[in-house]
Design a protein around this motif. Structure first.
Motif, PDB file in Angstrom:
ATOM      1  N   ARG A  30      -7.387  -8.064  31.310  1.00  0.00           N
ATOM      2  CA  ARG A  30      -7.270  -9.411  31.888  1.00  0.00           C
ATOM      3  C   ARG A  30      -6.026  -9.592  32.738  1.00  0.00           C
ATOM      4  O   ARG A  30      -5.730 -10.699  33.170  1.00  0.00           O
ATOM      5  CB  ARG A  30      -7.225 -10.451  30.773  1.00  0.00           C
ATOM      6  N   GLY A  31      -5.266  -8.518  32.894  1.00  0.00           N
ATOM      7  CA  GLY A  31      -4.057  -8.606  33.703  1.00  0.00           C
ATOM      8  C   GLY A  31      -2.992  -9.501  33.097  1.00  0.00           C
ATOM      9  O   GLY A  31      -2.202 -10.115  33.799  1.00  0.00           O
ATOM     10  N   LEU A  32      -2.990  -9.594  31.769  1.00  0.00           N
ATOM     11  CA  LEU A  32      -1.977 -10.404  31.083  1.00  0.00           C
ATOM     12  C   LEU A  32      -0.783  -9.540  30.732  1.00  0.00           C
ATOM     13  O   LEU A  32      -0.956  -8.431  30.228  1.00  0.00           O
ATOM     14  CB  LEU A  32      -2.553 -10.927  29.770  1.00  0.00           C
ATOM     15  N   PRO A  33       0.422 -10.039  30.993  1.00  0.00           N
ATOM     16  CA  PRO A  33       1.582  -9.224  30.610  1.00  0.00           C
ATOM     17  C   PRO A  33       1.682  -9.069  29.092  1.00  0.00           C
ATOM     18  O   PRO A  33       1.491 -10.022  28.347  1.00  0.00           O
ATOM     19  CB  PRO A  33       2.774 -10.002  31.160  1.00  0.00           C
ATOM     20  N   LEU A  34       1.948  -7.848  28.673  1.00  0.00           N
ATOM     21  CA  LEU A  34       2.090  -7.555  27.246  1.00  0.00           C
ATOM     22  C   LEU A  34       3.547  -7.788  26.873  1.00  0.00           C
ATOM     23  O   LEU A  34       4.366  -6.889  26.913  1.00  0.00           O
ATOM     24  CB  LEU A  34       1.697  -6.102  26.997  1.00  0.00           C
ATOM     25  N   THR A  35       3.868  -9.023  26.519  1.00  0.00           N
ATOM     26  CA  THR A  35       5.263  -9.349  26.246  1.00  0.00           C
ATOM     27  C   THR A  35       5.639  -8.940  24.820  1.00  0.00           C
ATOM     28  O   THR A  35       4.778  -8.791  23.957  1.00  0.00           O
ATOM     29  CB  THR A  35       5.513 -10.861  26.410  1.00  0.00           C
TER      30      THR A  35
END
Ligand SMILES: [Zn+2]
Ligand SMILES: [Zn+2]
Length: 151
Positions: free
Chosen positions: A20-25
């Motif tokens: 989903r193109g979410l940053p893995l923080t």
């Protein structure tokens, strides 16, 4: 603690983030890990208490926001049981809960017959069931012992 469950949960989350193109923080990862490591269905405040030492400058608001994101992604479940505050569950496979009305403890319950309820025989009023989880409300063993008179 089930190390496989923790590893699998984190791996699943990492691939979802990539998809989903979410940053893995760090926050997201640590909060999910904390939930995967416990099976007591903590509240948001308990999650905060458990991860605040590991993440510098973490605020309560961030924890709430991250939990919402994890729920939306489907890697964490939110539990609503009457009389208890909102709890979070890192276990997303189908299972059920025993809810103590005295101490608000929520205990996982695995049961094959509850997993396979005969929905087709029920009058559902046109409702389309997508998912369910059964919670049995009562008094846990500890609370039961405490309330019994000692002789
Ligand atoms: Zn109890
Ligand atoms: Zn559970």
């Amino acid at each position: 603690m089930d190390q496989d469950r923790v590893d699998n949960g984190l791996r699943r989350f990492e691939s979802l983030c990539r998809e989903r193109g979410l940053p893995l923080t760090v926050q997201r990862r640590e909060i999910l890990k904390a939930l995967l490591q416990r099976d007591d269905h903590p509240t948001a405040d308990q999650v905060y208490g458990c991860v605040k030492e590991r993440i510098t400058g973490l605020s309560r608001t961030t924890v709430y926001r991250v939990l919402e994101t994890l729920v939306r992604l489907g890697v964490v479940r939110r539990l609503h049981h009457p009389g208890t505050s909102v709890r979070f569950d890192g276990k997303i496979s189908r299972h059920h809960h025993l809810v103590c009305r005295k101490c608000n403890r929520v205990i996982d319950l695995e049961n094959r017959s509850l997993d396979h309820l005969e929905l087709s025989s029920m009058r559902l009023h046109g409702f389309q069931v997508e998912d369910y989880s059964v919670h049995l409300v009562g008094v846990c063993a500890d609370c039961g012992r405490k309330s019994r008179p000692t002789s």
